[in-house]
Design a protein around this motif. Structure first.
Motif, PDB file in Angstrom:
ATOM      1  N   LEU A 177       0.816  -1.213   0.000  1.00  0.00           N
ATOM      2  CA  LEU A 177       0.000   0.000   0.000  1.00  0.00           C
ATOM      3  C   LEU A 177       0.851   1.265   0.000  1.00  0.00           C
ATOM      4  O   LEU A 177       0.456   2.284  -0.567  1.00  0.00           O
ATOM      5  N   LEU A 178       2.018   1.223   0.620  1.00  0.00           N
ATOM      6  CA  LEU A 178       2.907   2.390   0.628  1.00  0.00           C
ATOM      7  C   LEU A 178       3.285   2.789  -0.794  1.00  0.00           C
ATOM      8  O   LEU A 178       3.174   3.956  -1.190  1.00  0.00           O
ATOM      9  N   VAL A 179       3.732   1.817  -1.574  1.00  0.00           N
ATOM     10  CA  VAL A 179       4.145   2.111  -2.947  1.00  0.00           C
ATOM     11  C   VAL A 179       2.951   2.543  -3.788  1.00  0.00           C
ATOM     12  O   VAL A 179       3.048   3.464  -4.612  1.00  0.00           O
ATOM     13  N   ASN A 180       1.819   1.899  -3.571  1.00  0.00           N
ATOM     14  CA  ASN A 180       0.623   2.242  -4.342  1.00  0.00           C
ATOM     15  C   ASN A 180       0.183   3.675  -4.064  1.00  0.00           C
ATOM     16  O   ASN A 180      -0.125   4.448  -4.983  1.00  0.00           O
ATOM     17  N   VAL A 181       0.146   4.058  -2.802  1.00  0.00           N
ATOM     18  CA  VAL A 181      -0.269   5.415  -2.434  1.00  0.00           C
ATOM     19  C   VAL A 181       0.718   6.446  -2.967  1.00  0.00           C
ATOM     20  O   VAL A 181       0.328   7.498  -3.480  1.00  0.00           O
ATOM     21  N   PHE A 182       2.008   6.156  -2.871  1.00  0.00           N
ATOM     22  CA  PHE A 182       3.003   7.106  -3.364  1.00  0.00           C
ATOM     23  C   PHE A 182       2.856   7.323  -4.865  1.00  0.00           C
ATOM     24  O   PHE A 182       2.990   8.449  -5.362  1.00  0.00           O
ATOM     25  N   SER A 183       2.574   6.253  -5.593  1.00  0.00           N
ATOM     26  CA  SER A 183       2.436   6.377  -7.044  1.00  0.00           C
ATOM     27  C   SER A 183       1.259   7.268  -7.422  1.00  0.00           C
ATOM     28  O   SER A 183       1.272   7.903  -8.482  1.00  0.00           O
ATOM     29  N   ILE A 184       0.235   7.316  -6.565  1.00  0.00           N
ATOM     30  CA  ILE A 184      -0.939   8.151  -6.848  1.00  0.00           C
ATOM     31  C   ILE A 184      -0.711   9.590  -6.401  1.00  0.00           C
ATOM     32  O   ILE A 184      -1.006  10.541  -7.135  1.00  0.00           O
ATOM     33  N   VAL A 185      -0.168   9.761  -5.201  1.00  0.00           N
ATOM     34  CA  VAL A 185      -0.061  11.097  -4.608  1.00  0.00           C
ATOM     35  C   VAL A 185       1.030  11.923  -5.272  1.00  0.00           C
ATOM     36  O   VAL A 185       0.849  13.107  -5.554  1.00  0.00           O
ATOM     37  N   HIS A 186       2.194  11.307  -5.533  1.00  0.00           N
ATOM     38  CA  HIS A 186       3.307  12.067  -6.086  1.00  0.00           C
ATOM     39  C   HIS A 186       3.019  12.481  -7.524  1.00  0.00           C
ATOM     40  O   HIS A 186       2.845  11.639  -8.401  1.00  0.00           O
ATOM     41  N   ASP A 187       2.972  13.795  -7.762  1.00  0.00           N
ATOM     42  CA  ASP A 187       2.693  14.344  -9.087  1.00  0.00           C
ATOM     43  C   ASP A 187       1.417  13.724  -9.659  1.00  0.00           C
ATOM     44  O   ASP A 187       1.350  13.344 -10.828  1.00  0.00           O
ATOM     45  N   GLY A 188       0.402  13.628  -8.810  1.00  0.00           N
ATOM     46  CA  GLY A 188      -0.837  12.960  -9.179  1.00  0.00           C
ATOM     47  C   GLY A 188      -1.780  13.857  -9.950  1.00  0.00           C
ATOM     48  O   GLY A 188      -1.414  14.942 -10.423  1.00  0.00           O
ATOM     49  N   PRO A 189      -3.022  13.418 -10.102  1.00  0.00           N
ATOM     50  CA  PRO A 189      -3.983  14.150 -10.936  1.00  0.00           C
ATOM     51  C   PRO A 189      -4.307  15.525 -10.368  1.00  0.00           C
ATOM     52  O   PRO A 189      -4.499  15.691  -9.160  1.00  0.00           O
TER      53      PRO A 189
END
Length: 551
Positions: A233-245
């Protein structure tokens, strides 16, 4: 001097003319709209409306093919390991694919529609670029449907990139392609399965060493469970939040803020799993292990010198040196009456004269569970399967989310280009990717999976290698991380390549070379190799027809 001046004037005029025709002989990258006033825009919309209509139709067909092929690859391991049914996989994919396309897809779509081509070469020839995008959609859609019909797992990324290059070669020759970006994409096709395979293989070897090889794997598995959930979940959340929509305002969060949020979610997940999930898992697994066996037992009886025969016993109690059997699946020896219906039927009572009596001195009695273990040495133990089943569902959802961010935008990249040129009247395509077009692509992919996904899902999930819950988890997590990382940097790598690479590496690590169907793997690689030139050829042919008919 006059002659020199005339020659220079002619050369300058020829260069300007060549640039007007889009031959790419200048280095200008000015992308000024050629239809500035309202009257011209109205005429422009009227003359190109049919291209938009056909573009939406072909984009939906392409998304349908991607769903039937690529999404089947994503959920193949989960269905193959019997962790999810096909219906459950389709439901999860429908939600995850659409969310991934909306939250992550904007970056890859920009690469597909503007990064591969030098769109400045089409300045003042916007209709030609629109026809090229239509040809790319047509070429990709045709090959996706053909490959899915023949159950060939191909890459949606391959099809759209090859088709884009094909129409550009027809329209502008070698100058029409951004070969630097194309070279990076081609390199990623070979690098991605290796990186994904290595990541999945290392994860599997670690789990195998610390959990699977233990005599009692339950407690080591339960100790590792919170950290596996937290890391995922850490990696998944980071992939969404960092430079996200931008619509969720995630693009204003700095990189350190994304790290803090991701770490917080990961730590909270670890605590919840440790305090809630682990005790429940331990209790459920222990209760199942203590549950009484059913009264009837299937036992395989192997008599000396005679082929194995399976009998059904209501007990293993010996009576005068013999064990009475209620039913048998085939005949043991030629002395039994093969025409008697009661010898092959269920429900024969123990005192019937037709009951086969098996001498305990002449047989070796093996339970069906032991026999299954001997036949399937790669199968997970019950407690291991219980631990990793939900983890594989989680990582399959993670993989579907990543697929939505990568391949949905690949499928509809040309459609986004069509819509941007249609609304702006310019090849600049400066407007952001519309959310509703991403949703349109996600819908098409979901329909393709529901209708035709089963045609390809068996290849990845069952035929290439034996997949269990534990190995399926490592395959899913390794390939999903690789795809998500590529999506965040805007590189349209192949989800299919990542998944196949992980399946092969983990199958090899789990069962040596014999654990992988190398003939099938060879056929898959051949399908990969022919996809790009084939879609490029189809797209170039369509572009040639369009230029003759409409330009």
């Amino acid at each position: 001097m006059r002659l020199v001046a005339l020659l220079l004037l002619a050369l300058a005029s020829g260069t300007a003319c060549a640039d007007t025709l889009g031959l790419g002989l200048t280095t200008s990258t000015t992308l000024a709209p050629s239809l500035p006033d309202a009257s011209s825009m109205a005429d422009w919309h009227a003359s190109t409306l049919w291209i938009i209509i056909f573009g939406f139709i072909l984009a939906f067909i392409l998304a349908f093919g991607v769903g039937a092929n690529d999404v089947a690859n994503v959920f193949g391991t989960s269905v193959g390991a019997k962790v999810l049914t096909l219906r459950q996989a389709c439901i999860i994919a429908t939600v995850a694919e659409i969310l991934g396309s909306v939250l992550l897809g904007y970056k890859v779509s920009d690469t597909v529609r503007k990064g591969i081509l030098d769109v400045s070469l089409y300045n003042n020839t916007e209709k030609e670029l629109m026809l090229g995008s239509l040809a790319a959609l047509g070429g990709s859609a045709m090959w996706n449907l053909v490959a899915t019909f023949f159950k060939l797992p191909i890459s949606g990324t391959h099809t759209i990139v090859g088709a884009t290059v094909g129409f550009s070669l027809c329209a502008r020759g070698f100058q029409g392609v951004n070969w630097g970006t194309f070279g990076k994409i081609v390199a990623s096709w070979f690098v991605s399965p290796v990186l994904s395979g290595i990541m999945s293989g290392v994860i599997y070897l670690g789990i195998n060493h610390f959990i699977l090889k233990k005599e009692k794997p339950l407690e080591p598995g339960l100790r590792a469970l919170p950290f596996i959930y937290g890391f995922t979940l850490l990696v998944n959340v980071f992939s969404i939040v960092h430079d996200g929509p931008s619509m969720l305002k995630f693009d204003v969060i700095p990189w350190w803020g994304a790290i803090v949020i991701s770490l917080g979610v990961g730590i909270l997940t670890i605590l919840v799993v440790q305090l809630v999930v682990v005790p429940r898992q331990r209790k459920a697994i222990n209760d199942n292990s203590r549950s009484p066996s059913p009264p009837n037992q299937d036992i395989s009886v192997i008599e000396k010198g005679i082929s194995p025969t399976t009998y059904t016993f209501n007990s293993t109690t010996e009576v005068n040196g013999y064990i009475p059997a209620e039913n048998k699946s085939n005949l043991l020896g030629s002395g039994l009456d093969t025409t008697s219906p009661s010898s092959n039927s269920l429900g024969v009572t123990n005192n019937s004269s037709q009951v086969p009596l098996v001498s305990t001195n002449q047989v070796k009695v093996i339970s069906m569970e032991e026999l299954a273990d001997k036949k399937d040495v790669d199968a997970d133990r019950i407690e291991v399967k219980s631990l990793f089943s939900f983890l594989q569902i989680l990582t399959a959802t993670f993989g579907s989310f990543a697929h939505g961010g990568n391949d949905v935008s690949n499928a509809i990249g040309p459609l986004i280009a069509l819509w941007a040129i249609y609304t702006e009247g310019s090849v600049a395509q400066s407007s952001p990717t519309p959310i509703y077009i991403l949703l349109f692509g996600g819908l098409g992919i979901s329909v393709g999976l529901w209708v035709w996904g089963r045609r390809v899902i068996q290849t990845i999930g069952e035929d290439l290698t034996k997949v269990t819950a534990s190995s399926g988890f490592t395959i899913e997590i390794g390939s999903a991380f690789t795809v998500l990382f590529a999506s965040k940097i805007g590189l349209p790598i192949s989800t299919t390549h990542c998944k196949v690479g992980s399946v092969v590496f983990v199958g090899w690590a789990k069962s040596s070379r014999q654990g992988v169907d190398w003939k099938l793997f060879r056929n898959i690689v051949i399908a990969w190799v022919v996809t790009v030139p084939l879609t490029a050829g189809i797209s170039a042919l369509l572009m040639l027809i369009f230029r003759i008919a409409f330009l």
